[in-house]
Motif scaffolding. Structure first.
Motif, PDB file in Angstrom:
ATOM      1  N   GLY A   1      52.209  37.690  35.151  1.00 42.93           N
ATOM      2  CA  GLY A   1      51.105  36.730  35.236  1.00 42.93           C
ATOM      3  C   GLY A   1      50.606  36.472  36.638  1.00 42.93           C
ATOM      4  O   GLY A   1      50.203  35.348  36.952  1.00 42.93           O
ATOM      5  N   SER A   2      50.588  37.474  37.469  1.00 43.65           N
ATOM      6  CA  SER A   2      50.143  37.304  38.851  1.00 43.65           C
ATOM      7  C   SER A   2      48.705  36.809  38.923  1.00 43.65           C
ATOM      8  O   SER A   2      47.869  37.137  38.079  1.00 43.65           O
ATOM      9  N   HIS A   3      48.431  36.026  39.975  1.00 45.84           N
ATOM     10  CA  HIS A   3      47.093  35.501  40.200  1.00 45.84           C
ATOM     11  C   HIS A   3      46.412  36.191  41.382  1.00 45.84           C
ATOM     12  O   HIS A   3      45.289  35.833  41.728  1.00 45.84           O
ATOM     13  N   ASP A   4      47.079  37.147  41.993  1.00 50.08           N
ATOM     14  CA  ASP A   4      46.487  37.882  43.103  1.00 50.08           C
ATOM     15  C   ASP A   4      46.000  39.240  42.590  1.00 50.08           C
ATOM     16  O   ASP A   4      45.669  39.384  41.415  1.00 50.08           O
ATOM     17  N   ASP A   5      45.962  40.241  43.434  1.00 52.07           N
ATOM     18  CA  ASP A   5      45.459  41.568  43.072  1.00 52.07           C
ATOM     19  C   ASP A   5      46.558  42.520  42.603  1.00 52.07           C
ATOM     20  O   ASP A   5      46.398  43.735  42.686  1.00 52.07           O
ATOM     21  N   THR A   6      47.670  41.985  42.101  1.00 56.95           N
ATOM     22  CA  THR A   6      48.778  42.829  41.654  1.00 56.95           C
ATOM     23  C   THR A   6      48.332  43.810  40.579  1.00 56.95           C
ATOM     24  O   THR A   6      48.626  45.008  40.663  1.00 56.95           O
ATOM     25  N   LEU A   7      47.623  43.350  39.572  1.00 59.64           N
ATOM     26  CA  LEU A   7      47.191  44.225  38.494  1.00 59.64           C
ATOM     27  C   LEU A   7      46.248  45.311  39.007  1.00 59.64           C
ATOM     28  O   LEU A   7      46.387  46.480  38.647  1.00 59.64           O
ATOM     29  N   ALA A   8      45.325  44.956  39.860  1.00 60.18           N
ATOM     30  CA  ALA A   8      44.393  45.941  40.427  1.00 60.18           C
ATOM     31  C   ALA A   8      45.155  46.979  41.250  1.00 60.18           C
ATOM     32  O   ALA A   8      44.852  48.177  41.184  1.00 60.18           O
ATOM     33  N   SER A   9      46.147  46.538  42.005  1.00 60.82           N
ATOM     34  CA  SER A   9      46.968  47.464  42.790  1.00 60.82           C
ATOM     35  C   SER A   9      47.721  48.425  41.882  1.00 60.82           C
ATOM     36  O   SER A   9      47.812  49.623  42.161  1.00 60.82           O
ATOM     37  N   LEU A  10      48.260  47.902  40.789  1.00 58.57           N
ATOM     38  CA  LEU A  10      48.992  48.753  39.846  1.00 58.57           C
ATOM     39  C   LEU A  10      48.068  49.792  39.224  1.00 58.57           C
ATOM     40  O   LEU A  10      48.440  50.968  39.111  1.00 58.57           O
ATOM     41  N   LYS A  11      46.885  49.379  38.834  1.00 60.22           N
ATOM     42  CA  LYS A  11      45.925  50.319  38.249  1.00 60.22           C
ATOM     43  C   LYS A  11      45.572  51.418  39.240  1.00 60.22           C
ATOM     44  O   LYS A  11      45.481  52.589  38.884  1.00 60.22           O
ATOM     45  N   GLU A  12      45.384  51.050  40.486  1.00 61.51           N
ATOM     46  CA  GLU A  12      45.062  52.017  41.532  1.00 61.51           C
ATOM     47  C   GLU A  12      46.221  52.983  41.775  1.00 61.51           C
ATOM     48  O   GLU A  12      46.013  54.187  41.916  1.00 61.51           O
ATOM     49  N   MET A  13      47.436  52.454  41.798  1.00 63.47           N
ATOM     50  CA  MET A  13      48.610  53.293  42.082  1.00 63.47           C
ATOM     51  C   MET A  13      48.931  54.255  40.949  1.00 63.47           C
ATOM     52  O   MET A  13      49.481  55.327  41.190  1.00 63.47           O
ATOM     53  N   THR A  14      48.582  53.910  39.710  1.00 64.97           N
ATOM     54  CA  THR A  14      48.878  54.828  38.606  1.00 64.97           C
ATOM     55  C   THR A  14      48.075  56.118  38.730  1.00 64.97           C
ATOM     56  O   THR A  14      48.493  57.152  38.213  1.00 64.97           O
ATOM     57  N   ALA A  15      46.959  56.073  39.425  1.00 64.48           N
ATOM     58  CA  ALA A  15      46.187  57.290  39.670  1.00 64.48           C
ATOM     59  C   ALA A  15      46.935  58.228  40.628  1.00 64.48           C
ATOM     60  O   ALA A  15      46.822  59.446  40.531  1.00 64.48           O
ATOM     61  N   ALA A  16      47.710  57.649  41.524  1.00 64.96           N
ATOM     62  CA  ALA A  16      48.454  58.449  42.502  1.00 64.96           C
ATOM     63  C   ALA A  16      49.845  58.837  42.023  1.00 64.96           C
ATOM     64  O   ALA A  16      50.366  59.888  42.417  1.00 64.96           O
ATOM     65  N   TYR A  17      50.449  58.013  41.184  1.00 65.56           N
ATOM     66  CA  TYR A  17      51.824  58.237  40.738  1.00 65.56           C
ATOM     67  C   TYR A  17      51.883  58.234  39.213  1.00 65.56           C
ATOM     68  O   TYR A  17      51.830  57.176  38.592  1.00 65.56           O
ATOM     69  N   ASN A  18      52.004  59.411  38.621  1.00 61.77           N
ATOM     70  CA  ASN A  18      52.074  59.462  37.160  1.00 61.77           C
ATOM     71  C   ASN A  18      53.396  58.944  36.626  1.00 61.77           C
ATOM     72  O   ASN A  18      53.534  58.717  35.426  1.00 61.77           O
ATOM     73  N   GLU A  19      54.366  58.706  37.486  1.00 62.17           N
ATOM     74  CA  GLU A  19      55.656  58.155  37.086  1.00 62.17           C
ATOM     75  C   GLU A  19      55.622  56.629  36.935  1.00 62.17           C
ATOM     76  O   GLU A  19      56.550  56.010  36.483  1.00 62.17           O
ATOM     77  N   LEU A  20      54.522  56.032  37.367  1.00 67.22           N
ATOM     78  CA  LEU A  20      54.394  54.572  37.376  1.00 67.22           C
ATOM     79  C   LEU A  20      53.775  54.075  36.080  1.00 67.22           C
ATOM     80  O   LEU A  20      52.744  54.582  35.619  1.00 67.22           O
ATOM     81  N   HIS A  21      54.408  53.061  35.499  1.00 71.76           N
ATOM     82  CA  HIS A  21      53.921  52.419  34.280  1.00 71.76           C
ATOM     83  C   HIS A  21      53.989  50.903  34.488  1.00 71.76           C
ATOM     84  O   HIS A  21      54.847  50.406  35.190  1.00 71.76           O
ATOM     85  N   TYR A  22      53.071  50.204  33.854  1.00 70.55           N
ATOM     86  CA  TYR A  22      53.088  48.735  33.942  1.00 70.55           C
ATOM     87  C   TYR A  22      52.717  48.128  32.632  1.00 70.55           C
ATOM     88  O   TYR A  22      52.225  48.782  31.736  1.00 70.55           O
TER      89      TYR A  22
END
Length: 64
Positions: free
Chosen positions: A43-64
């Motif tokens: 339930g983050s209120h900062d840009d955590t979700l946006a960062s995760l979405k961006e990082m999944t493009a670079a790391y296919n091992e990353l899931h959220y």
């Protein structure tokens, strides 16, 4: 081959999460592990979700 899941809880961690995920990926790749990284966004209120979405493009091992 070792199968590893790295679980990372996140709450308003957009700034530190990119460094942490990058380091985890580098270590696991260097050790030639079969791995996934699972980030649980609590339930983050900062840009955590946006960062995760961006990082999944670079790391296919990353899931959220």
């Amino acid at each position: 081959m070792k199968h590893v899941t790295i679980s990372i809880p996140a709450y308003n961690d957009s700034r530190s999460l990119q460094v942490l995920v990058s380091e985890c990926v580098n270590v696991c790749r260097n050790l030639m592990l079969d791995f996934q990284i699972l980030v649980i966004n609590d339930g983050s209120h900062d840009d955590t979700l946006a960062s995760l979405k961006e990082m999944t493009a670079a790391y296919n091992e990353l899931h959220y």
